[in-house]
Motif scaffolding. Structure first.
Motif, mmCIF file in Angstrom:
data_model
loop_
_atom_site.group_PDB
_atom_site.id
_atom_site.type_symbol
_atom_site.label_atom_id
_atom_site.label_comp_id
_atom_site.label_asym_id
_atom_site.label_seq_id
_atom_site.Cartn_x
_atom_site.Cartn_y
_atom_site.Cartn_z
ATOM 1 N N UNK A 145 -33.572 -55.060 30.680
ATOM 2 C CA UNK A 145 -32.883 -55.329 29.412
ATOM 3 C C UNK A 145 -33.638 -54.648 28.261
ATOM 4 N N UNK A 146 -34.965 -54.742 28.277
ATOM 5 C CA UNK A 146 -35.773 -54.103 27.232
ATOM 6 C C UNK A 146 -35.659 -52.582 27.323
ATOM 7 N N UNK A 187 -32.624 -51.466 25.706
ATOM 8 C CA UNK A 187 -32.782 -51.420 24.240
ATOM 9 C C UNK A 187 -33.399 -50.086 23.824
ATOM 10 N N UNK A 204 -13.454 -49.857 26.102
ATOM 11 C CA UNK A 204 -13.924 -51.189 25.689
ATOM 12 C C UNK A 204 -15.417 -51.340 25.978
ATOM 13 N N UNK A 205 -15.971 -50.425 26.773
ATOM 14 C CA UNK A 205 -17.402 -50.492 27.085
ATOM 15 C C UNK A 205 -18.090 -49.186 26.722
ATOM 16 N N UNK A 244 -22.097 -52.443 30.565
ATOM 17 C CA UNK A 244 -21.083 -52.774 29.561
ATOM 18 C C UNK A 244 -21.151 -51.898 28.317
ATOM 19 N N UNK A 290 -22.342 -45.064 26.213
ATOM 20 C CA UNK A 290 -21.815 -44.252 25.120
ATOM 21 C C UNK A 290 -21.941 -42.765 25.425
ATOM 22 N N UNK A 328 -30.611 -53.684 16.377
ATOM 23 C CA UNK A 328 -29.613 -54.078 17.378
ATOM 24 C C UNK A 328 -28.545 -54.967 16.760
ATOM 25 N N UNK A 363 -26.182 -52.715 15.049
ATOM 26 C CA UNK A 363 -25.358 -52.054 16.064
ATOM 27 C C UNK A 363 -24.216 -52.975 16.504
ATOM 28 N N UNK A 374 -20.975 -51.400 18.182
ATOM 29 C CA UNK A 374 -21.051 -51.784 19.596
ATOM 30 C C UNK A 374 -19.650 -51.934 20.197
ATOM 31 N N UNK A 375 -19.437 -51.396 21.400
ATOM 32 C CA UNK A 375 -18.142 -51.622 22.062
ATOM 33 C C UNK A 375 -17.933 -53.120 22.289
ATOM 34 N N UNK A 376 -16.674 -53.557 22.176
ATOM 35 C CA UNK A 376 -16.448 -55.005 22.230
ATOM 36 C C UNK A 376 -16.747 -55.595 23.604
ATOM 37 N N UNK A 377 -16.685 -54.761 24.665
ATOM 38 C CA UNK A 377 -16.964 -55.278 26.009
ATOM 39 C C UNK A 377 -18.438 -55.459 26.307
ATOM 40 N N UNK A 378 -19.310 -55.149 25.338
ATOM 41 C CA UNK A 378 -20.752 -55.138 25.618
ATOM 42 C C UNK A 378 -21.461 -56.438 25.249
ATOM 43 N N UNK A 392 -21.894 -59.569 26.446
ATOM 44 C CA UNK A 392 -22.764 -60.324 27.364
ATOM 45 C C UNK A 392 -24.077 -59.585 27.621
ATOM 46 N N UNK A 393 -23.943 -58.293 27.886
ATOM 47 C CA UNK A 393 -25.143 -57.502 28.164
ATOM 48 C C UNK A 393 -26.063 -57.485 26.946
ATOM 49 N N UNK A 394 -25.497 -57.322 25.780
ATOM 50 C CA UNK A 394 -26.300 -57.309 24.554
ATOM 51 C C UNK A 394 -27.001 -58.649 24.360
ATOM 52 N N UNK A 445 -28.069 -60.585 26.587
ATOM 53 C CA UNK A 445 -29.215 -60.620 27.501
ATOM 54 C C UNK A 445 -30.343 -59.724 26.988
ATOM 55 N N UNK A 446 -29.987 -58.569 26.434
ATOM 56 C CA UNK A 446 -31.000 -57.681 25.861
ATOM 57 C C UNK A 446 -31.710 -58.353 24.684
ATOM 58 N N UNK A 447 -30.908 -58.966 23.808
ATOM 59 C CA UNK A 447 -31.496 -59.627 22.643
ATOM 60 C C UNK A 447 -32.405 -60.781 23.069
ATOM 61 N N UNK A 503 -34.089 -61.024 25.800
ATOM 62 C CA UNK A 503 -35.335 -60.456 26.329
ATOM 63 C C UNK A 503 -36.262 -60.056 25.182
ATOM 64 N N UNK A 504 -35.695 -59.438 24.157
ATOM 65 C CA UNK A 504 -36.519 -59.008 23.033
ATOM 66 C C UNK A 504 -37.032 -60.218 22.242
#
Lengths: 489, 489
Positions: A16-17, A20, A215-216, A232, A235, B24, B27, B32-36, B38-40, B42-44, B46-47
């Protein structure tokens, strides 16, 4: 939690990091204000330092010792974590820091030397990069130095194997280029204006035709097009040259290939060791098959020609047949990134042979330019006129990316194999392409290759999709048939 | 390295990572794409986990014990680090996690309750948020619970002091609004179409007029305008309503105020504890003085009117005088974010009194709606017609942001003080504004306030710039003079 679960939980946060960091890279190349470079460098360094600490965390060794896999996917995950941990921890911190500093500095020195056509200003730095990369390679493996570096980009490949394959390819490619350049047919170049907004609209239509999931993802402009992210949020970027439409269009389709691969990987693999493409070579096979075997096919360019006439009006091309030839025009040139399908692999082979000689120790940096120019004239029949058209053209060596170049040609070889297998398996492919959709092709690639991510080793990934071991035959057959037909040779 | 240097080096990396989290966030709200999502998330997470580990790293306590400051700036830096460390470590990990999960869930529940006008669906969640925030406040301080929370947004302020000031302001504001609403003058509203692209072009011109440095920033669209970042990368966002031009224009000028503050802080403070604005209230003073005292002044709106006629043609406004009145039109409304300068503070005071009663324990969540509606009718002379126009309108409480609201009105009070001092110190200010530049004002604010970042405590920051202790007098005088003149009362 079991040791396996603990390791995967830790690994997931690291992924995940790392996602980022990739997102920041995208930001830097697309939307970041130009005055933000210093601050961003400090932010990236802080994040890299966190990532490095995690990747070398001694708990990983302990978890690996205790973890038990209960499925092949789990076993593969453990292998990939172990491989990455071993490689990262074998490079002493002192060397890693020195290399990071050097390549960061080297890119600026390279760019200036290239702008000034002043190779001497870059050579001492390149010597230092080669020296440190050799040192790093020696830490990574007791075997061949170049293979140790190659492992970062195409795990499991060896330079002997690749070199043997390239040696088989080169004479057929050189012969084909001579026949094509000697042909009577002269394919014109386009000379018209193509407004940026219209090019970008068409690029979006093309990305959609190849199954890009908006969408992703998203499309932006960048100086050097790239694809960034996974799962997800994948780009793509492109660039626009107003004098001709193919730079934007085929950069977009190329990056769409990379992106669709990352978008198609099993959601369950997301943020696990299996959740990214299998290797640089396999990744390039996807971008290349989208761009070339599909995107530059007679069927798809026929549809594209109609869309372009709709979008730009008459742009001086008589019919779809002429348009197909223009899209596939063969022309010898100095620059790899502008090369046609036929010349491209010759560019890569040249770099591959030179860089393995540099790392292997049989070629000195001082002799590199001369070696480059001699080889270029032999393969392309033209003398290099200036260093920026020769060994100073690519950024890779200044970044220390030795072992990266061959994956470009490997990608083409893989794409050739996949194209052969796919065309045998998918009826009606050309009819779909002629109707403006690559869906039957992208469905086949998704099902047979893309969704598996890193579940299998690179060559096995291709073999599993194709039903045969990857080899150069299908690519060469395809090139000879295609360009033979276009040029009547 | 000394303990001070070690601490600051560590701190600098934490600030850099925290800047990444902010980037982030940008972003997510813009590109950010709207489908992202859940993944974001999880990234946030983690940070945030990395950041939390750093902010509670026990080495900080050791460094603080040994570090010696040799300048007032160093002493202030140590104070700020100690303050943040103490606050972060006092909240038990269990409570921090529980709160983070709850407020993340609560925002969705609030949004749905608001959309459905169904307060009962939100009340149990709000009760839980209040309970956990009271628990957190008790961990932070043995004194007043609300003051403990206020400290996050306006360090050093107390609710008694703010409450006393608001109690002095409220009668004068209520009296002024009654006079204005009873006036004979009727100010029309604009009814025309304003194309998005033209609005954005004008917004860029306005941001430039207020000194926004585009080499270190950019403007994008967002649902809720915000400013994000510091130092070399300070981005603003705006929104466009095609039926009227002020939402886009004044959101942009407001965010430009925040952005110019962050851009103006001494480069030497970048990524140090001094490198951000002094408090939410001081930050809001900059956005408000840019937006209101400068941006809605007779002088600047005169220039703006000409630019708008150039951009949009005749949009139904007779002259600059009428335009000035329209920009400053007073109208009672339910919604805080749409309120005019005069009503805005009344909205804030209402929330402030209710939230300190909630946290203090004298008001139950079950009685909140009734209390809100009664107070609204008393201050605004109108009955709340539905919950989304009442206590469900703002997201803040669902996010647990108790103590945040009063900083909006504090910002206005500070802006009033700064405006008085600045107008006394800067001759020719109106002439510059009438010519389309706020430079003399922004130069004064930069020199006297912005560049110092967090060097001084919030109230001292204002006092140092103004030469007097902040108080509500200048703001009230300004409002009475301005709206008295426009409405002839």
């Amino acid at each position: 939690m079991t040791a396996f679960q603990e390791l995967m939980t830790f690994q997931r946060e690291t992924e995940a990091l790392s996602g980022i960091a990739e997102r920041l890279g995208w930001d830097q190349e697309t939307v970041m204000p130009r005055g933000a470079a210093d601050q961003r460098a400090e932010e990236m360094a802080a994040l890299e330092s966190v990532l490095h600490a995690r990747r070398t965390d001694p708990r990983i060794e302990d978890w690996l010792a205790r973890a038990e896999a209960t499925t092949p996917a789990e076993a593969r995950s453990l292998d990939l974590v172990a491989r990455s941990y071993n490689r990262t921890t074998r490079i002493p911190a002192r060397l890693a820091t020195e290399l990071a500093r050097l390549v960061s500095r080297a890119q600026g020195i390279w760019a200036e030397a290239r702008a000034n056509e002043a190779p001497a200003a870059f050579l001492p730095t390149l010597e230092e990069v080669v020296r440190l990369k050799r040192e790093a390679a020696a830490c990574l493996s007791e075997g061949d130095l170049y293979d140790a570096l190659l492992e970062d980009y195409e795990p499991g490949a060896t330079h002997r194997q690749i070199g043997a394959m390239f040696d088989r390819m080169r004479p057929r490619l050189v012969a084909l280029r001579e026949k094509v350049l000697g042909a009577e047919r002269r394919v014109p170049v386009i000379a018209a204006g193509f407004p940026e907004a219209t090019q970008l609209r068409l690029a979006r239509i093309a990305a959609s035709a190849f199954g890009y999931d908006w969408t992703r993802g998203r499309l932006d402009l960048a100086v050097h097009p790239f694809c960034s992210g996974s799962g997800q949020d994948v780009r793509i970027t492109t660039r626009v040259v107003e004098a001709e439409p193919f730079n934007c269009l085929y950069s977009t389709i190329h990056e769409t290939g990379h992106a669709c691969y990352e978008q198609a990987i099993e959601p369950a693999y997301l943020l696990t060791p299996l959740g990214r493409g299998a290797s640089m070579g396999v990744h390039e096979s996807q971008s290349r098959i989208y761009e070339n075997q599909l995107g530059r096919s007679r069927a798809f360019t026929g549809w594209l020609f109609t869309r372009m006439v709709d979008a730009f009006g008459d742009f001086g091309v008589r019919d779809a047949e002429e348009f197909y030839a223009i899209v596939n025009r063969v022309s010898p040139g100095f620059i790899r990134t502008e090369a046609d399908e036929l010349h491209y692999n010759l560019h890569v082979m040249l770099r591959f042979d030179l860089e393995r000689a540099l790392i292997g120790g049989s070629l000195e940096v001082a002799d590199l330019e001369e070696a480059w120019n001699a080889r270029f004239e032999a393969d392309f029949g033209v003398k290099v006129d200036k260093p920026s058209h020769g060994f100073l053209q690519d950024v890779h060596w200044s970044c220390g990316l030795f072992g990266y170049f061959p994956t470009y040609a490997l990608g083409n070889v893989y794409a050739g194999c996949l194209n052969q297998a796919m065309r045998a398996a998918v009826p009606g492919l050309d009819a779909a392409l002629a109707g403006g959709t690559a869906k039957p092709a992208t469905d086949w690639l998704r099902e047979n290759l893309q969704r598996h991510g890193s579940l299998r080793a690179p060559a096995e990934t291709i073999a599993a999709a194709c039903g045969f071991a990857p080899n150069e035959g299908p690519l060469l057959d395809y090139l000879e048939a295609k360009f033979g037909a276009i040029y009547g040779v």
